[in-house]
Each structure stands twice: as structure tokens, then as C-alpha cells.
Design a protein around this motif. Structure first.
Motif, PDB file in Angstrom:
ATOM      1  N   ASP A  46     -77.502  69.667  33.463  1.00 18.69           N
ATOM      2  CA  ASP A  46     -76.312  70.746  34.146  1.00 18.69           C
ATOM      3  C   ASP A  46     -76.043  72.035  33.415  1.00 18.69           C
ATOM      4  N   TRP A  47     -76.130  71.875  31.988  1.00 21.46           N
ATOM      5  CA  TRP A  47     -75.739  73.084  31.164  1.00 21.46           C
ATOM      6  C   TRP A  47     -76.816  74.035  31.459  1.00 21.46           C
ATOM      7  N   ASN A  48     -78.043  73.420  31.375  1.00 24.21           N
ATOM      8  CA  ASN A  48     -79.474  74.324  31.347  1.00 24.21           C
ATOM      9  C   ASN A  48     -79.399  75.053  32.515  1.00 24.21           C
ATOM     10  N   GLU A  49     -79.075  74.426  33.705  1.00 25.81           N
ATOM     11  CA  GLU A  49     -78.904  74.912  35.168  1.00 25.81           C
ATOM     12  C   GLU A  49     -78.085  76.224  35.214  1.00 25.81           C
ATOM     13  N   VAL A  50     -76.933  76.354  34.348  1.00 21.76           N
ATOM     14  CA  VAL A  50     -76.205  77.562  34.632  1.00 21.76           C
ATOM     15  C   VAL A  50     -76.966  78.564  33.856  1.00 21.76           C
ATOM     16  N   GLN A  51     -77.610  78.254  32.677  1.00 19.19           N
ATOM     17  CA  GLN A  51     -78.555  79.472  32.419  1.00 19.19           C
ATOM     18  C   GLN A  51     -79.607  79.908  33.322  1.00 19.19           C
ATOM     19  N   ASP A  52     -80.142  78.988  34.066  1.00 22.99           N
ATOM     20  CA  ASP A  52     -80.843  79.222  35.340  1.00 22.99           C
ATOM     21  C   ASP A  52     -80.447  80.162  36.223  1.00 22.99           C
ATOM     22  N   GLY A  54     -78.172  82.509  35.476  1.00 25.98           N
ATOM     23  CA  GLY A  54     -77.899  83.769  35.297  1.00 25.98           C
ATOM     24  C   GLY A  54     -76.980  84.010  34.049  1.00 25.98           C
ATOM     25  N   ARG A  55     -76.389  83.024  33.611  1.00 26.33           N
ATOM     26  CA  ARG A  55     -75.526  82.733  32.471  1.00 26.33           C
ATOM     27  C   ARG A  55     -76.704  83.279  31.203  1.00 26.33           C
ATOM     28  N   SER A  56     -76.063  84.192  30.186  1.00 25.48           N
ATOM     29  CA  SER A  56     -77.113  84.424  29.328  1.00 25.48           C
ATOM     30  C   SER A  56     -77.551  83.438  28.316  1.00 25.48           C
ATOM     31  N   LEU A  57     -78.525  83.146  27.752  1.00 25.58           N
ATOM     32  CA  LEU A  57     -78.696  82.228  26.652  1.00 25.58           C
ATOM     33  C   LEU A  57     -77.950  82.019  25.490  1.00 25.58           C
ATOM     34  N   GLU A  58     -77.462  83.316  25.042  1.00 29.76           N
ATOM     35  CA  GLU A  58     -76.478  83.358  24.095  1.00 29.76           C
ATOM     36  C   GLU A  58     -74.932  82.826  24.539  1.00 29.76           C
ATOM     37  N   GLU A  59     -74.572  83.191  25.603  1.00 31.93           N
ATOM     38  CA  GLU A  59     -73.175  82.565  26.067  1.00 31.93           C
ATOM     39  C   GLU A  59     -73.221  81.036  26.224  1.00 31.93           C
ATOM     40  N   GLY A  60     -74.312  80.742  26.806  1.00 33.41           N
ATOM     41  CA  GLY A  60     -74.566  79.169  27.069  1.00 33.41           C
ATOM     42  C   GLY A  60     -74.515  78.316  25.606  1.00 33.41           C
ATOM     43  N   ASN A  62     -73.545  79.347  22.710  1.00 30.19           N
ATOM     44  CA  ASN A  62     -72.108  79.525  21.919  1.00 30.19           C
ATOM     45  C   ASN A  62     -71.025  78.611  22.770  1.00 30.19           C
ATOM     46  N   LEU A  63     -71.014  78.356  23.932  1.00 34.24           N
ATOM     47  CA  LEU A  63     -70.064  77.566  24.439  1.00 34.24           C
ATOM     48  C   LEU A  63     -70.389  76.201  24.261  1.00 34.24           C
ATOM     49  N   LEU A  64     -71.594  75.664  24.241  1.00 34.08           N
ATOM     50  CA  LEU A  64     -71.875  74.351  23.848  1.00 34.08           C
ATOM     51  C   LEU A  64     -71.634  73.984  22.325  1.00 34.08           C
ATOM     52  N   ILE A  65     -71.817  74.895  21.378  1.00 39.86           N
ATOM     53  CA  ILE A  65     -71.755  74.779  20.047  1.00 39.86           C
ATOM     54  C   ILE A  65     -70.084  74.612  19.728  1.00 39.86           C
ATOM     55  N   LYS A  66     -69.319  75.298  20.648  1.00 40.42           N
ATOM     56  CA  LYS A  66     -67.738  75.168  20.582  1.00 40.42           C
ATOM     57  C   LYS A  66     -67.303  73.623  20.967  1.00 40.42           C
ATOM     58  N   SER A  67     -68.303  73.102  21.910  1.00 41.96           N
ATOM     59  CA  SER A  67     -67.972  71.713  22.132  1.00 41.96           C
ATOM     60  C   SER A  67     -68.271  70.765  21.434  1.00 41.96           C
ATOM     61  N   PHE A  68     -69.405  70.938  20.441  1.00 45.81           N
ATOM     62  CA  PHE A  68     -70.194  70.054  19.917  1.00 45.81           C
ATOM     63  C   PHE A  68     -70.764  70.829  18.594  1.00 45.81           C
ATOM     64  N   PRO A  69     -69.838  71.191  17.632  1.00 43.97           N
ATOM     65  CA  PRO A  69     -70.072  71.808  16.454  1.00 43.97           C
ATOM     66  C   PRO A  69     -70.997  71.170  15.518  1.00 43.97           C
ATOM     67  N   GLN A  70     -70.938  69.733  15.349  1.00 46.02           N
ATOM     68  CA  GLN A  70     -71.782  68.906  14.744  1.00 46.02           C
ATOM     69  C   GLN A  70     -73.350  68.761  15.204  1.00 46.02           C
ATOM     70  N   GLU A  72     -74.864  71.753  16.144  1.00 48.04           N
ATOM     71  CA  GLU A  72     -75.195  73.201  16.208  1.00 48.04           C
ATOM     72  C   GLU A  72     -76.695  73.580  16.028  1.00 48.04           C
ATOM     73  N   THR A  73     -77.308  73.081  15.082  1.00 44.89           N
ATOM     74  CA  THR A  73     -78.915  73.212  14.567  1.00 44.89           C
ATOM     75  C   THR A  73     -79.655  72.932  15.875  1.00 44.89           C
ATOM     76  N   ASN A  74     -79.395  71.771  16.366  1.00 47.65           N
ATOM     77  CA  ASN A  74     -80.116  71.415  17.445  1.00 47.65           C
ATOM     78  C   ASN A  74     -79.634  71.879  18.883  1.00 47.65           C
ATOM     79  N   ILE A  75     -78.610  72.577  19.067  1.00 44.48           N
ATOM     80  CA  ILE A  75     -78.401  73.131  20.186  1.00 44.48           C
ATOM     81  C   ILE A  75     -79.020  74.666  20.030  1.00 44.48           C
ATOM     82  N   ARG A  76     -79.148  75.337  18.856  1.00 47.53           N
ATOM     83  CA  ARG A  76     -79.517  76.452  18.788  1.00 47.53           C
ATOM     84  C   ARG A  76     -81.142  76.291  18.942  1.00 47.53           C
TER      85      ARG A  76
END
Length: 205
Positions: A46-52, A54-60, A62-70, A72-76
Motif C-alpha cells: 500500500d505504501w509503495n502504491e502511493v509512490q506509483d 505520483g508521490r515522490s520517492l523522497e517524500e514517501g 521520509n514519511l515512512l522513516i518518521k513512523s519507523f525510525p529504527q 531507516e537504513t532498510n527503508i532507504r
């Protein structure tokens, strides 16, 4: 009476192109269980589909890192190492597409849920993407399957009557939407099954 099929519309990911985040994350996680938990709970479909859409990869990201800061490396890594999610062209489907192209009997289009930032990477790598008469990318259009308007956009752009089109997708949600829209559709399971379905319709022999 059913009209003759003149146009075939392909989904791309997991139909023609072997895109799967597991190709990357198997290199990162020590167990399948950890990987599946991460893809289920953090970098979700569902998260990936928001980028699909049109949401920018950077925004998507960063939003996920805010929710799951632990994580971060794997999200990036999801978009930072995105090319490692590509497993190549699915040879059986590629062969079918080539056969259809060489027959000259059908217009061939792709309707794909794909980020407009990552699609150019695949476009540069895979020759089969260049065989289509047109490709409609959700990230560029800011709309995605299963929204009926996305199907309508392709039909309008290329002047395709819905009753003369055949749609192929691996996601039942998208297949149901296409059928609701009056487009004959095949739920893709594998290339052998697709070949059988096309033979049943006398599209290939």
C-alpha cells in the motif's frame, strides 16, 4: 456478440518484468521471516502504491522513516537500491509479446502501476518495453489501477474500444476492475497459463 480482439494491454511488473522487493531484501535480512515481516508491516504494498500514484520517492521514504525510525537504513534501501529488485524479463511472456508483435495483428499497450521516477530505469534496461505501441504509467498520470479512470485514459488516448481489448494482469483486483469496465481480462499466473488462455481465444497458435 463479442467483438474481435484488436488490442492487447499488458501489466508489466510480475507479468513481463520480474520486479520483486524480495530480490533485494533477501540480501539484507538473515531470514525469510524477518524479511516478510518488514514487507508486511513497514515497506508495504500500500505504501509503495502511493509512490506509483505520483508521490515522490523522497517524500514517501521520509514519511515512512518518521513512523519507523529504527528501520531507516532498510527503508532507504527500498528506492536507493531499487534496481536490485529487478530480476530480468520474464522470458515466457517476452516470447509471447514478441510473437504478438511480429504477427502485426494487434496493437500492444501497457498499463502499469509504476513510479515515474523508477520506470525510466527499467525502460533503459529492458528491450521488450520498447515493443509496445504505447505505455501508460500511473506515476506520470497521477492515477493507478484499479481506478476505472486509468483504464479509460488508455482507451481514450489510443482510441481503443473496450470491447475490442484484452487485458492481462497478475492482480485480481485490477482484473476485476477491467472486467467491470467491459474489457476481457486474463488473470496472469505464469507464462504457460497465459499462452493457454491466448490459444483459447485464437490469438496465438
Amino acid at each position: 456478440m463479442r467483438q474481435t480482439i484488436s488490442t492487447i494491454i499488458f501489466d508489466l511488473g510480475a507479468v513481463l518484468i520480474d520486479w520483486n522487493p524480495r530480490h533485494l531484501y533477501r540480501k539484507i535480512f538473515s531470514s525469510e521471516e524477518e524479511m516478510e515481516a518488514f514487507l508486511r508491516d513497514v515497506c508495504t504494498s500500500d505504501w509503495n502504491e502511493v509512490q506509483d500514484e505520483g508521490r515522490s520517492l523522497e517524500e514517501g521514504t521520509n514519511l515512512l522513516i518518521k513512523s519507523f525510525p529504527q528501520h531507516e537504513t532498510n527503508i532507504r534501501a527500498y528506492y536507493g537500491r531499487w534496481e536490485e529488485m529487478l530480476g530480468g524479463e520474464i522470458e515466457g511472456t517476452k516470447n509471447i509479446l514478441q510473437q504478438l508483435k511480429e504477427s502485426g495483428q494487434y496493437k500492444l499497450y501497457a498499463l502499469t502501476n509504476w513510479s515515474n521516477e523508477t520506470f525510466p530505469i527499467a525502460w533503459a534496461i529492458y528491450p521488450s518495453l520498447h515493443w509496445f505501441d504505447g505505455i501508460v504509467v500511473s506515476g506520470k498520470e497521477k492515477i493507478r489501477k484499479p481506478d476505472h479512470a486509468f483504464y479509460q485514459l488508455l482507451l481514450n488516448r489510443y482510441q481503443v474500444p473496450a470491447a475490442q481489448a484484452l487485458f492481462i494482469d497478475d492482480n485480481i483486483r485490477n482484473v476485476i476492475a477491467a472486467r467491470e469496465f467491459g474489457i476481457d481480462s486474463i488473470l496472469f499466473e505464469n507464462s504457460h497459463q497465459l499462452k493457454n488462455e491466448l490459444e483459447k481465444r485464437s490469438i496465438i497458435v
